[in-house]
Design a protein around this motif. Structure first.
Motif, short mmCIF file in Angstrom:
data_model
loop_
_atom_site.label_atom_id
_atom_site.label_comp_id
_atom_site.label_asym_id
_atom_site.label_seq_id
_atom_site.Cartn_x
_atom_site.Cartn_y
_atom_site.Cartn_z
N THR A 96 0.81 -1.21 0.00
CA THR A 96 0.00 0.00 0.00
C THR A 96 0.85 1.27 0.00
O THR A 96 0.61 2.21 -0.75
CB THR A 96 -0.93 0.01 1.22
OG1 THR A 96 -1.71 -1.19 1.22
CG2 THR A 96 -1.86 1.20 1.19
N TYR A 97 1.84 1.34 0.86
CA TYR A 97 2.68 2.52 1.00
C TYR A 97 4.14 2.10 1.14
O TYR A 97 4.42 0.94 1.46
CB TYR A 97 2.26 3.32 2.25
CG TYR A 97 0.91 3.97 2.09
CD1 TYR A 97 0.78 5.15 1.38
CD2 TYR A 97 -0.22 3.39 2.66
CE1 TYR A 97 -0.46 5.75 1.22
CE2 TYR A 97 -1.46 3.99 2.50
CZ TYR A 97 -1.57 5.17 1.78
OH TYR A 97 -2.79 5.76 1.62
N PRO A 98 5.08 3.03 0.90
CA PRO A 98 4.93 4.46 0.67
C PRO A 98 4.57 4.78 -0.78
O PRO A 98 4.65 3.92 -1.65
CB PRO A 98 6.30 5.02 1.01
CG PRO A 98 7.24 3.92 0.65
CD PRO A 98 6.51 2.65 1.00
N VAL A 99 4.17 6.03 -1.00
CA VAL A 99 4.01 6.58 -2.34
C VAL A 99 4.77 7.90 -2.40
O VAL A 99 4.97 8.57 -1.40
CB VAL A 99 2.53 6.81 -2.71
CG1 VAL A 99 1.76 5.51 -2.68
CG2 VAL A 99 1.88 7.84 -1.81
N LEU A 100 5.17 8.25 -3.61
CA LEU A 100 5.89 9.51 -3.83
C LEU A 100 5.54 9.96 -5.25
O LEU A 100 5.90 9.29 -6.21
CB LEU A 100 7.40 9.29 -3.67
CG LEU A 100 8.32 10.50 -3.55
CD1 LEU A 100 9.65 10.08 -2.92
CD2 LEU A 100 8.58 11.14 -4.90
N GLY A 101 4.79 11.06 -5.36
CA GLY A 101 4.35 11.42 -6.69
C GLY A 101 3.80 12.83 -6.80
O GLY A 101 3.74 13.58 -5.82
N LEU A 102 3.40 13.16 -8.03
CA LEU A 102 2.83 14.47 -8.36
C LEU A 102 1.37 14.28 -8.76
O LEU A 102 1.06 13.45 -9.62
CB LEU A 102 3.59 15.11 -9.52
CG LEU A 102 3.04 16.45 -10.02
CD1 LEU A 102 3.38 17.58 -9.04
CD2 LEU A 102 3.58 16.79 -11.41
N ALA A 103 0.49 15.06 -8.14
CA ALA A 103 -0.94 14.97 -8.42
C ALA A 103 -1.49 16.35 -8.78
O ALA A 103 -0.85 17.37 -8.56
CB ALA A 103 -1.68 14.41 -7.21
N TYR A 104 -2.70 16.33 -9.32
CA TYR A 104 -3.38 17.58 -9.68
C TYR A 104 -4.82 17.52 -9.20
O TYR A 104 -5.51 16.50 -9.35
CB TYR A 104 -3.36 17.79 -11.19
CG TYR A 104 -4.17 19.00 -11.64
CD1 TYR A 104 -3.68 20.29 -11.43
CD2 TYR A 104 -5.41 18.85 -12.24
CE1 TYR A 104 -4.43 21.40 -11.80
CE2 TYR A 104 -6.17 19.95 -12.62
CZ TYR A 104 -5.66 21.22 -12.40
OH TYR A 104 -6.40 22.31 -12.77
N THR A 105 -5.30 18.64 -8.62
CA THR A 105 -6.69 18.80 -8.24
C THR A 105 -7.24 20.00 -8.99
O THR A 105 -6.68 21.09 -8.92
CB THR A 105 -6.83 19.05 -6.72
OG1 THR A 105 -6.28 17.94 -6.01
CG2 THR A 105 -8.30 19.21 -6.33
N PRO A 106 -8.35 19.85 -9.75
CA PRO A 106 -8.87 20.97 -10.54
C PRO A 106 -9.54 22.02 -9.67
O PRO A 106 -9.86 21.76 -8.50
CB PRO A 106 -9.88 20.30 -11.47
CG PRO A 106 -10.32 19.09 -10.73
CD PRO A 106 -9.13 18.62 -9.95
N PRO A 107 -9.78 23.21 -10.22
CA PRO A 107 -10.57 24.21 -9.49
C PRO A 107 -11.91 23.63 -9.07
O PRO A 107 -12.52 22.83 -9.79
CB PRO A 107 -10.75 25.33 -10.53
CG PRO A 107 -9.57 25.19 -11.44
CD PRO A 107 -9.31 23.71 -11.53
N GLU A 108 -12.32 24.02 -7.87
CA GLU A 108 -13.56 23.52 -7.27
C GLU A 108 -13.48 22.03 -6.98
O GLU A 108 -14.49 21.36 -6.81
CB GLU A 108 -14.79 23.83 -8.15
CG GLU A 108 -14.97 25.30 -8.46
CD GLU A 108 -16.14 25.55 -9.40
OE1 GLU A 108 -17.02 24.68 -9.51
OE2 GLU A 108 -16.16 26.63 -10.01
N GLY A 109 -12.24 21.51 -6.94
CA GLY A 109 -12.06 20.10 -6.67
C GLY A 109 -12.34 19.74 -5.23
O GLY A 109 -12.46 20.60 -4.34
N ASP A 110 -12.42 18.45 -4.98
CA ASP A 110 -12.66 17.92 -3.64
C ASP A 110 -11.43 18.17 -2.79
O ASP A 110 -10.37 17.58 -3.02
CB ASP A 110 -12.96 16.42 -3.74
CG ASP A 110 -13.18 15.77 -2.38
OD1 ASP A 110 -13.26 16.51 -1.38
OD2 ASP A 110 -13.25 14.53 -2.34
N VAL A 111 -11.56 19.03 -1.79
CA VAL A 111 -10.40 19.36 -0.94
C VAL A 111 -10.45 18.59 0.37
O VAL A 111 -9.68 18.86 1.29
CB VAL A 111 -10.34 20.88 -0.65
CG1 VAL A 111 -10.14 21.65 -1.93
CG2 VAL A 111 -11.61 21.37 0.06
N PHE A 112 -11.32 17.61 0.47
CA PHE A 112 -11.41 16.80 1.68
C PHE A 112 -10.09 16.11 1.98
O PHE A 112 -9.71 15.92 3.13
CB PHE A 112 -12.52 15.76 1.53
CG PHE A 112 -12.59 14.77 2.66
CD1 PHE A 112 -13.12 15.14 3.88
CD2 PHE A 112 -12.11 13.48 2.52
CE1 PHE A 112 -13.18 14.25 4.94
CE2 PHE A 112 -12.17 12.57 3.56
CZ PHE A 112 -12.71 12.96 4.78
#
Length: 255
Positions: free
Chosen positions: A108-124
């Protein structure tokens, strides 16, 4: 050594991996394999990744299960490194975080990466709306997240470069930087529970994928995204070199 696009060249000092959908030495439409333009690392296109001649060539990831697997990248020392890509996230407004590239382990872990969240995205999930984000660590009590600020980049072709140097602490945001279109971004250090700098060694990482976070024995996260090129360095390239790489290819995307 020089790798040129038009009249401009990308930085080659420390370049250990480079694929480009526009270069037939790297990829031929219809193939399931990519070849690095430096060295001999190959990649595998998994689950019928689309290809488009748009912007001279781009891979189209469907956000369901597409990924470009390049597991030999786990041998790159991460303590001093850089990862550079041209990407156009295609998530809908309101969708949550989706990974653009990620190192993972067999479990399951660890992870190491780059992600993107769009405008109005879920910030939970502890992220900024409209942001690129570095995540490093394990779930819960030993990880950190670095997020760009502002609500930006929705469905635009964007050059995103992540650099890392040794000596990372909470005070210097783990010596990680995110550049967008050649500009060093202001970063929020979010969810800083890390008890170590996860980049100092590869932490038993065994997999690398473009287009998502892939874990065969746990939940994966795939990005609805377009990627035209990706490169990796065995050192943290300088701000001037980040700008050089951006300038070398920006004309291809109308910038």
């Amino acid at each position: 050594m020089s790798i040129r696009r038009g009249e401009k060249s990308v930085v080659t000092e420390g370049l250990v991996f480079y694929i480009d959908a526009a270069n037939t030495k790297s990829y031929v439409s219809g193939s399931t394999t990519t070849n690095s333009l430096v060295g001999n690392i190959t990649g595998s296109l998994i689950n019928d990744i689309g290809f488009s001649p748009e912007n001279q060539g781009t891979w189209d990831f469907d956000g369901m299960d597409d990924r470009l697997e390049i597991n030999d990248l786990v041998d790159i020392p991460l303590a001093n490194s850089a990862f550079n890509m041209w990407v156009r996230p295609d998530q809908a407004l309101g969708e949550g975080r989706k990974y653009q590239w990620c190192f993972t382990a067999n479990g399951t872990y660890p992870v190491l990466g780059l992600a993107y969240t769009p405008p109005e995205g879920d910030v939970f999930q502890l992220t900024n709306s409209g942001s690129y984000e570095i995540l490093s660590g394990i779930n819960g009590g030993n990880r950190f997240r670095l997020n760009t600020t502002g609500s930006i980049f929705q469905k635009d072709w964007t050059n995103v470069c992540v650099t890392k140097e040794v000596g990372g602490t909470t005070g210097n945001k783990y010596n990680c930087k995110i550049y967008v279109n050649g500009v060093n971004q202001d970063l929020d250090l979010i969810d800083d529970t890390a008890t170590q700098d996860w980049w100092l060694d590869n932490q038993s990482l065994t997999r690398f994928n473009l287009g998502g976070l892939y874990r065969p024995s746990s939940t994966s996260n795939f990005g609805d995204t377009n990627i035209s090129s990706f490169s990796a360095y065995n050192r943290a390239i300088s701000p001037e070199e980040v700008q050089q790489n951006y300038n070398a290819l920006k004309g291809r995307f109308g910038l």
